[in-house]
Scaffold this active site. Structure first.
Site, PDB file in Angstrom:
ATOM      1  N   LYS A  75       4.619   4.613  -6.218  1.00 33.60           N
ATOM      2  CA  LYS A  75       5.205   3.972  -5.277  1.00 33.60           C
ATOM      3  C   LYS A  75       6.067   2.783  -5.865  1.00 33.60           C
ATOM      4  O   LYS A  75       5.897   1.819  -6.710  1.00 33.60           O
ATOM      5  CB  LYS A  75       4.240   3.059  -4.434  1.00 33.60           C
ATOM      6  CG  LYS A  75       4.728   2.141  -3.441  1.00 33.60           C
ATOM      7  CD  LYS A  75       3.792   1.544  -2.492  1.00 33.60           C
ATOM      8  CE  LYS A  75       4.140   1.285  -0.972  1.00 33.60           C
ATOM      9  NZ  LYS A  75       5.206   0.325  -1.031  1.00 33.60           N
ATOM     10  N   ARG A  82      15.715   0.272   5.428  1.00 33.25           N
ATOM     11  CA  ARG A  82      14.525   0.485   6.093  1.00 33.25           C
ATOM     12  C   ARG A  82      14.870  -0.247   7.393  1.00 33.25           C
ATOM     13  O   ARG A  82      14.153   0.528   8.445  1.00 33.25           O
ATOM     14  CB  ARG A  82      13.519  -0.497   5.385  1.00 33.25           C
ATOM     15  CG  ARG A  82      12.245  -0.234   5.958  1.00 33.25           C
ATOM     16  CD  ARG A  82      11.244  -1.016   5.280  1.00 33.25           C
ATOM     17  NE  ARG A  82       9.814  -1.040   5.637  1.00 33.25           N
ATOM     18  CZ  ARG A  82       9.300  -1.384   6.726  1.00 33.25           C
ATOM     19  NH1 ARG A  82      10.261  -2.189   7.681  1.00 33.25           N
ATOM     20  NH2 ARG A  82       8.171  -1.311   7.150  1.00 33.25           N
ATOM     21  N   ARG A  88       4.124   4.874  11.583  1.00 34.32           N
ATOM     22  CA  ARG A  88       3.166   4.587  10.623  1.00 34.32           C
ATOM     23  C   ARG A  88       1.986   5.224  10.783  1.00 34.32           C
ATOM     24  O   ARG A  88       1.176   5.112  11.612  1.00 34.32           O
ATOM     25  CB  ARG A  88       2.936   3.120  10.536  1.00 34.32           C
ATOM     26  CG  ARG A  88       2.209   2.680   9.321  1.00 34.32           C
ATOM     27  CD  ARG A  88       1.622   1.339   9.451  1.00 34.32           C
ATOM     28  NE  ARG A  88       2.826   0.284   9.375  1.00 34.32           N
ATOM     29  CZ  ARG A  88       3.501  -0.140   8.476  1.00 34.32           C
ATOM     30  NH1 ARG A  88       3.132   0.495   7.168  1.00 34.32           N
ATOM     31  NH2 ARG A  88       4.554  -1.008   8.148  1.00 34.32           N
TER      32      ARG A  88
END
Ligand code: ATP
Length: 578
Positions: free
Chosen positions: A244, A264, A409
């Site tokens: 990540k 984003r 998500r």
């Protein structure tokens, strides 16, 4: 529709403190809109001329607006400034000074005139911008002037988020079950105006036909979180575990030599990464492609990756080239959504990944994110420790057979960060909904603490979870107050659910990241409030960094996540993991 009619709706939206009423007003507005102007009405209600990914800025400052009002009202700028000083709102200032009836302009006309202001750039444009705006103001009534003035300087303050628009659109059609269809289309094109226009022009069948298109950003997939690698494997089985990276997420759209990049938050960021643009042009072996990854500053000599703060310096308008020389970037590609006519979003992760790797030329600044595939929790921990050692944030585990979940998500991607394994999970992103003036030393800044809320997608509201007063420097506090005063509203926003009464309410607009020692149960906050009236709160919260300009209010953590983190925290206490 007449623009005056639209401002009547704006006025009602401005005044309401009730969420349901807000939906009613908005769906009433959409019901009354026709297919010619529904897109413009949506953009205008959200305080923009076009979706943010098109990057069209109006380029009007307070100063220029003051000059336009002064010109239109034939009043000296000094007088305009005086009134503005008194009421703190250039909208009200324009309303006060523009006293004529107006010519009954349509929404379309007003929209076009403001667009002309925005499109006027380059040498000598300032005077022309002022000229256009003042001539528009000469043709409108005082109420219209009020909203035009607020709009052009980005202070409409209606706080209407994308989910609110989607819900109200479905309501306006008299069919709430349309919402998922509208949302799907929106996830693929990131343009609410276009979705609404298509709905009115071609009905639901038209909306169903939306597909991935190069040039239209796809709303980004996000990670769920779990506290341990055991739980990750339990949940998704054998997984691809990736590093990540803590940088800047970029969605790259390649259309032959035309390269665009989006953040984003779906803002156009192409200008920030000239070297990535060049690399994509030369080293991605496809004519058209949509690729996602993380851009990160790194040390060319040592290969060491720099922190988010260093990468974030790219978020500026000028001096990018010099910065690119000082802090070159790497682009770690982690997903492929489209390539040469094929939509990859529906294909399983493993297939997307394989194709992605085949498109990237070796030994350039673009490289595939590092990854390994395993069903062994211990191996994940080891990889995780290595990643953290290398200065990475942790890992993201990905379900091998999952499609790309645009705009969602879910557990197709699961992040594991270092902090999850100690007391409290992760940092928390909250949306600022108001502020308290502060006592003692703080009084001189006019702000002592902000009231922060998390997002509840079910009701599309913001529920308070904490007051944050520490973590800000004195300079930041002053800056914060100034920024928040610009979005201050006279009452609680209709989408905010709060038991607390801050001294100043603001439109839900800014997100800030906080750390806390713990999540506790509390009767003072509305996040996760149960039947007994007990919600959740952050204990000893402190701000980290300043405003998160890369996040929208709806990108704040959710109520559900807070409750989950509370659960993880209990488990972590019961089981000190090493
Ligand atoms: P955070 O603040 O933890 O980054 P977030 O809310 O911005 O959280 P998450 O969904 O929690 O986003 O985490 C996904 C983010 O992690 C992505 O937006 C991306 O920027 C970043 N990231 C870094 N490396 C990867 C990777 N290999 N795969 C997917 N996302 C990655």
């Amino acid at each position: 529709m007449k623009f005056l009619r639209l401002t009547n709706y704006f006025e009602r939206l401005d005044a309401t403190t009730k969420r349901l009423e807000m939906f009613e007003i908005l769906s009433g507005l959409f019901k009354e809109s026709n297919k010619e102007d529904i897109d413009k009405i949506i953009y205008l209600s959200q305080g923009q001329l076009l979706p943010p990914f098109l990057g069209l800025e109006i380029g009007m400052s307070e100063k220029l607006l003051i000059r336009s009002i002064s010109d239109a009202a034939k009043t000296p700028t000094k007088k305009v400034e005086e009134i503005f000083k008194r009421n703190g709102d250039l909208g009200k200032t324009a309303e006060e000074l523009i006293t004529w009836k107006g010519q009954g302009l349509t929404v379309e006309k007003v929209y076009e005139e403001i667009r002309d202001v925005a499109l006027t750039t380059g040498a000598g444009s300032v005077e022309r911008k002022i000229g256009y705006l003042s001539s528009l103001l000469k043709g409108v009534s005082s109420k219209e002037a009020k909203y035009i003035a607020r709009f052009v300087i980005g202070r409409l303050r209606l706080g209407i988020g994308d989910p609110t628009v989607l819900e109200a659109l479905a309501l306006a059609q008299g069919d709430r079950t349309l919402r998922p269809e509208l949302e799907r289309a929106y996830n693929l094109c990131s343009d609410l105006g276009l979705v609404a226009k298509t709905l009115l022009e071609k009905g639901v069948t038209g909306v169903r036909k939306f597909h991935v298109r190069v040039g239209y950003p796809i709303r980004m997939a996000l990670c769920e979180r779990l506290p341990s690698s055991e739980e990750i494997i339990e949940k998704i089985g054998k997984a691809a575990v990736e590093a990540k990276y803590d940088g800047f997420r970029v969605q790259i759209h390649k259309n032959k030599n035309n390269i665009d990049m989006f953040s984003r938050n779906l803002e156009r960021t192409t200008h920030m990464f000239p070297e990535i643009r060049e690399a994509v042009r030369n080293f991605i072996k496809a004519d058209t492609a949509i690729i996602e990854g993380e851009a990160l500053a790194y040390n060319e000599a040592t290969g060491e990756l720099y922190s988010f703060q260093i990468t974030m310096q790219r978020k500026r308008k000028h001096g990018i080239e010099a910065l690119a020389r000082e802090y070159p970037l790497k682009f770690f590609a982690f997903d492929l959504l489209f390539s040469d006519g094929i939509d990859y979003t529906e294909k399983p992760y493993i297939e997307r990944r394989k194709k992605l790797e085949s498109l990237i030329k070796k030994d350039t600044i673009i490289e595939p994110s590092s990854l390994f595939i395993t069903d062994d929790p211990k191996a994940i921990y080891k990889y995780f420790e290595d990643a953290v050692e290398r200065g990475l944030e942790g890992v993201v585990a990905k379900r091998l057979d999952a499609p790309y979940s645009a705009g969602a998500r879910n557990f197709n991607w699961i992040k594991l960060k270092r902090s999850y394994r100690s007391e409290l999970a992760d940092t928390i992103d909250i949306c600022i909904v108001g502020y308290f003036k502060g006592r003692g030393l703080r009084a001189r800044f006019g702000i002592g603490a902000i009231l922060g809320a998390v997002y509840d997608p079910k009701t599309d509201t913001f529920k308070t979870v904490t007051k944050v007063g520490s973590g800000f420097s004195e300079v930041e506090l002053e800056k914060l107050r100034k920024i928040l005063d610009k979005i201050a509203i006279s009452h609680k926003h209709a989408r905010v659910d709060s038991l607390m009464n801050p001294d100043v309410w603001v439109e839900p607009h800014y997100v800030i990241t906080v750390m806390a020692d713990e999540i506790t149960r509390s009767p003072g906050h509305t996040a996760g409030k149960d039947k007994e009236g007990i919600g959740y709160a952050l204990r000893f919260p402190r701000a980290v960094g300043f405003l998160r300009e890369d996040k929208k209010p709806e990108d704040a953590n959710t109520v559900k996540e807070i409750i989950e983190m509370f659960g993880h925290q209990k488990k972590a206490k019961a089981r000190p993991t090493g």
